[in-house]
Design an enzyme around this catalytic site. Structure first.
Site, short mmCIF file in Angstrom:
data_model
loop_
_atom_site.label_atom_id
_atom_site.label_comp_id
_atom_site.label_asym_id
_atom_site.label_seq_id
_atom_site.Cartn_x
_atom_site.Cartn_y
_atom_site.Cartn_z
N HIS A 122 0.82 -1.22 0.00
CA HIS A 122 0.00 0.00 0.00
C HIS A 122 0.85 1.26 0.00
O HIS A 122 0.34 2.35 -0.24
CB HIS A 122 -0.91 0.01 1.23
CG HIS A 122 -2.03 -0.98 1.14
ND1 HIS A 122 -3.34 -0.63 0.93
CD2 HIS A 122 -2.02 -2.34 1.21
CE1 HIS A 122 -4.10 -1.72 0.89
NE2 HIS A 122 -3.32 -2.77 1.06
N ASP A 161 3.70 9.47 -1.00
CA ASP A 161 2.53 8.70 -0.58
C ASP A 161 2.28 7.59 -1.60
O ASP A 161 2.40 7.83 -2.82
CB ASP A 161 1.30 9.62 -0.52
CG ASP A 161 0.37 9.24 0.61
OD1 ASP A 161 0.29 8.04 0.92
OD2 ASP A 161 -0.28 10.14 1.17
C1 G6P Z 1 -1.02 3.30 6.21
C2 G6P Z 1 -0.61 1.86 5.99
C3 G6P Z 1 -1.61 0.90 6.60
C4 G6P Z 1 -1.85 1.28 8.06
C5 G6P Z 1 -2.32 2.72 8.16
C6 G6P Z 1 -2.55 3.19 9.60
O1 G6P Z 1 -2.13 3.59 5.42
O2 G6P Z 1 -0.43 1.60 4.61
O3 G6P Z 1 -1.12 -0.43 6.54
O4 G6P Z 1 -2.78 0.41 8.66
O5 G6P Z 1 -1.33 3.55 7.58
O6 G6P Z 1 -1.40 3.03 10.38
P1 G6P Z 1 -1.38 2.15 11.70
O7 G6P Z 1 0.06 2.06 12.06
O8 G6P Z 1 -2.19 2.93 12.70
O9 G6P Z 1 -2.00 0.82 11.39
#
Ligand code: G6P
Length: 475
Positions: free
Chosen positions: A158, A366
């Site tokens: 992602h 990003d």
């Molecule tokens: C990004 C990453 C996700 C992640 C999200 C939130 O979008 O690509 O994999 O879940 O951030 O971050 P966190 O560390 O809170 O899961």
């Protein structure tokens, strides 16, 4: 249709009582699970007391099982705070300068991936397809293969993938990035990311096919292709149409007192370029003084990963900057920047997007940035706002109706905000129409289906070749 097993660090177990807070990953996974039986496996978000792992917990909701495990404190520190978020996250976002590598954290990362594989193993049936998400789980396919699972396994990254010069700065990269070669299919957000990963694997001795969409390494074949992640465009547009009439929206609208709304929505993260954006806004007030008192910049920024020191630093930086700029330009009856740290429901955000004359999406780097896509989907086609978008967001490859800026150039941000506020209606409509059509045609359902179709193909192709080879061998 085979069952789909999805694996990601976090699992969004549906809460029928709560508001819909689902982020981009959850929307994507739900789209993949929409028409099929499925299981979603990952971390519960909870830390278990003590030093022993507790068994997985399963919740059944409609035709889906949500299976989660807790992490013990040590694993949480080394795997999540440590290697995933202090090493992989900065390096994959081109910030080698912020990476804090320790071999203890790498050990924790590999250990938790092995633990995921152990816990997941007993849920996997021979016909399942497995789809793994994001940088937390780069070595998971290798671990599953080591436990004898020959299922088709796909991986989707992602976040961005930098060029090899940066990837090679990652100590013991073969154990993490290199382990992607154990998947049947690796998907990236953009062609640029796929090219960077291809160049990395070429350096490791991979042979790429002429069409460049798959490579062979150590006797394995891996498909590598971009799949730009998307949103549920029409659903989102409908949500925004309704939400803009809510009490919440009316209250915000009243508070603006006729001023134009400029909006930024980001997790508090250094990759999002929030300080640069605030500097750009300050430059805008400096250069285009006629707008003073006539605009409000609302920056919605839920805090995240607060245990990681670099995130505490960015919090401090943004707070100080907002205070400075409000002190410098504000008046008793006008606050230029409103800065809020709460997380809002999808509907509330959709209402804010629709009200905003300018959507400011200016990350330094990003993978995709779904705020940009949601902002476009939420607009009123008769009177749309304008998207100001960083050239370094994956979304810039697709959203050709945005005003593209370099987030490192405050004058450029300032000029773009002014241009967006002044843009004639006809041009706003034409830009919006172009982008909306693209997003409606390339929505999240299509994204999920195209990834899964490619995963199926990745398994069929080599077998087809094997069959042909066998045919010739017999003759
Ligand atoms: C990004 C990453 C996700 C992640 C999200 C939130 O979008 O690509 O994999 O879940 O951030 O971050 P966190 O560390 O809170 O899961």
């Amino acid at each position: 249709m085979p069952r789909l097993v999805v694996v990601s660090n976090r699992v969004a177990v549906p809460d029928p009582e709560g508001p819909r807070l689902a982020g981009g990953l959850a929307v994507a996974v739900n789209a993949a699970l929409k028409h099929r039986e499925g299981l979603w496996f990952g971390w519960s978000g909870q830390i278990s007391p003590g030093e022993t792992n507790t068994p997985p917990v399963t919740v059944e909701r409609r035709r889906r099982s949500f299976v989660t495990i807790d992490l013990i404190e040590n694993d949480f520190q080394e795997y999540y705070n440590g290697f995933a978020n202090r090493v992989l996250w900065p390096i994959l976002h081109y910030r080698v300068d912020l990476a804090e590598f320790t071999s203890v954290d790498l050990g924790g990362y590999l250990r938790v991936n092995a633990r995921f594989a152990d816990a997941l193993s007993r849920f996997i049936q021979p016909d399942d397809w497995i789809w793994v998400h994001d940088y937390h789980l780069l070595p998971l396919a290798k671990e599953l293969r080591a436990r004898g699972h020959d299922n088709p396994i796909g991986f989707f990254l992602h976040i961005p993938c930098p060029p090899p010069d940066i990837l090679l700065a990652l100590p013991q990269h073969l154990e993490t990035v290199g382990a992607l070669s154990h998947y049947d299919l690796v998907g990236t957000q953009t062609q640029h990311d796929a090219d960077n990963l291809r160049n990395y694997f070429e350096l490791q001795g991979a042979n790429f096919a002429r069409n460049q969409t798959h490579f062979d390494i150590d006797g394995r074949r891996v498909q590598l292709r971009p799949f730009p992640v998307a949103i549920a465009t029409k659903v989102y547009a409908r949500t925004a149409r309704t939400a803009v009439r809510s009490d919440f929206a009316n209250e915000v609208r009243d508070s603006l007192n006729g001023r134009s709304l400029i909006l930024g929505v980001d997790r508090l993260d250094y990759s999002k370029g929030i300080p640069h954006r605030i500097q750009g806004f300050a430059q805008f007030l400096e250069t285009f003084q006629n707008w003073r008192g006539h605009v409000t910049y609302l920056q919605v920024t839920p805090q995240s990963r607060s245990d990681v020191p670099e995130y505490a630093d960015i919090n401090q930086t943004v707070n100080t900057l907002v205070g400075e700029i409000n002190g410098r330009f504000g008046e008793p009856a006008w606050t230029p920047i409103r800065y809020v740290n709460h997380a809002y429901s999808r509907a509330s955000l959709a209402a804010l997007y629709r009200m905003a004359r300018v959507g400011l999406v200016t990350p330094l780097r990003d993978g995709m940035n779904l705020v940009a896509k949601e902002y476009v989907a939420a607009q009123d086609p008769e009177n749309p706002g304008v998207l100001v978008l960083s050239q370094f967001a994956g979304a810039a490859e697709e959203l050709d109706g945005a005003i593209l800026i370099n987030p490192h150039e405050p004058e450029g941000i300032a000029a773009a905000i002014d241009a967006a506020l002044q843009m004639p209606l006809g041009e706003r409509q034409a830009r919006h129409r172009r982008m909306y059509r693209h997003l409606a045609a390339h929505d999240i359902d299509r994204w999920a289906e195209s990834f899964l179709a490619a995963l199926m193909e990745s398994r069929q192709q080599p077998r087809l070749f094997d069959n042909i080879r066998q045919l010739f061998a017999v003759r």
